[in-house]
Design a protein around this motif. Structure first.
Motif, PDB file in Angstrom:
ATOM      1  N   UNK A 136       0.832  -1.208   0.000  1.00 27.51           N
ATOM      2  CA  UNK A 136       0.000   0.000   0.000  1.00 27.51           C
ATOM      3  C   UNK A 136       0.856   1.243   0.000  1.00 27.51           C
ATOM      4  N   UNK A 137       0.212   2.344  -0.406  1.00 27.78           N
ATOM      5  CA  UNK A 137       0.831   3.658  -0.354  1.00 27.78           C
ATOM      6  C   UNK A 137      -0.277   4.671  -0.090  1.00 27.78           C
ATOM      7  N   UNK A 138       0.045   5.746   0.594  1.00 25.86           N
ATOM      8  CA  UNK A 138      -0.934   6.814   0.820  1.00 25.86           C
ATOM      9  C   UNK A 138      -0.698   7.897  -0.213  1.00 25.86           C
ATOM     10  N   UNK A 139      -1.778   8.295  -0.869  1.00 26.62           N
ATOM     11  CA  UNK A 139      -1.723   9.280  -1.944  1.00 26.62           C
ATOM     12  C   UNK A 139      -2.591  10.472  -1.556  1.00 26.62           C
ATOM     13  N   UNK A 140      -2.086  11.671  -1.782  1.00 25.81           N
ATOM     14  CA  UNK A 140      -2.829  12.894  -1.475  1.00 25.81           C
ATOM     15  C   UNK A 140      -3.822  13.179  -2.601  1.00 25.81           C
ATOM     16  N   UNK A 141      -4.832  12.331  -2.668  1.00 26.47           N
ATOM     17  CA  UNK A 141      -5.875  12.461  -3.687  1.00 26.47           C
ATOM     18  C   UNK A 141      -7.100  11.703  -3.192  1.00 26.47           C
ATOM     19  N   UNK A 197       4.609   5.167  -8.719  1.00 21.99           N
ATOM     20  CA  UNK A 197       4.318   5.900  -9.960  1.00 21.99           C
ATOM     21  C   UNK A 197       2.882   6.420  -9.982  1.00 21.99           C
ATOM     22  N   UNK A 198       1.937   5.645  -9.447  1.00 17.87           N
ATOM     23  CA  UNK A 198       0.551   6.126  -9.333  1.00 17.87           C
ATOM     24  C   UNK A 198       0.520   7.355  -8.439  1.00 17.87           C
ATOM     25  N   UNK A 199       1.229   7.300  -7.331  1.00 19.41           N
ATOM     26  CA  UNK A 199       1.299   8.449  -6.399  1.00 19.41           C
ATOM     27  C   UNK A 199       1.845   9.696  -7.108  1.00 19.41           C
ATOM     28  N   UNK A 233      -0.463  12.987  -7.725  1.00 20.22           N
ATOM     29  CA  UNK A 233      -0.117  14.190  -6.970  1.00 20.22           C
ATOM     30  C   UNK A 233       0.450  15.296  -7.856  1.00 20.22           C
ATOM     31  N   UNK A 234       0.787  14.978  -9.084  1.00 16.65           N
ATOM     32  CA  UNK A 234       1.283  16.011  -9.991  1.00 16.65           C
ATOM     33  C   UNK A 234       0.189  16.512 -10.932  1.00 16.65           C
ATOM     34  N   UNK A 235      -0.981  15.901 -10.838  1.00 15.05           N
ATOM     35  CA  UNK A 235      -2.103  16.291 -11.736  1.00 15.05           C
ATOM     36  C   UNK A 235      -2.731  17.583 -11.294  1.00 15.05           C
TER      37      UNK A 235
END
Length: 154
Positions: A9-14, A146-148, A152-154
């Motif tokens: 898992x990873x936490x994404x600011x989205x 890479x998903x993160x 987060x750059x969108x």
């Protein structure tokens, strides 16, 4: 054989819905997967349960295509597909947190996939299965990172 599944898992600011929309758009998979470089939907298909798509995988020694069926499509919660309809399950779950979303990618070699490898590779099947298992374990953290970055750059 053991350890024929893996998740990280990873936490994404989205938001969970936005991340689901990214991942369920399999035509974007090449943006984050280290092995699957392109995917396209069958005509008339999208990210609905029962829909099929083709993925093109590329390694230095070989290139191959697989067909996969969507088996879970719950916006903002889960997107999953099974390669060949019964061989290997790949899934993504999305858990909303206070300031983002935990994205979990999972992979599992299914009994039909093990049987296919035994038939196709014979005595070499265990090594072939180990190779695919290593690729999944190594690739999932790369994919999640890479998903993160993309989200987060969108």
């Amino acid at each position: 054989m053991s350890n024929l599944n893996y998740a990280d898992s990873i936490v994404v600011a989205s938001g969970a819905d936005d991340l689901y929309d990214m991942v369920a758009d399999v035509t974007r998979t090449g943006e984050w997967s280290p092995i699957c470089k392109a995917c396209w939907w069958d005509e008339g298909s999208s990210a609905r349960v029962g829909d099929w798509f083709t993925g093109r995988n590329v390694l230095p020694a070989r290139t191959w295509e697989t067909r996969s069926e969507v088996v879970a499509a719950d916006r903002g919660r889960e997107f999953a597909f099974v390669v060949g309809g019964s061989y290997v399950r790949w899934g993504y779950t999305f858990t909303a947190l206070g300031e983002g979303t935990r994205v979990t990618e999972s992979w599992e070699f299914l009994p039909a996939g093990l049987a296919l490898f035994a038939e196709k590779y014979g005595a070499d099947a265990p090594e072939q299965i180990s190779e695919r298992t290593r690729a999944a374990r190594d690739g999932i953290p790369v994919t999640l990172a890479a998903i993160k970055r993309a989200a987060e750059s969108a």
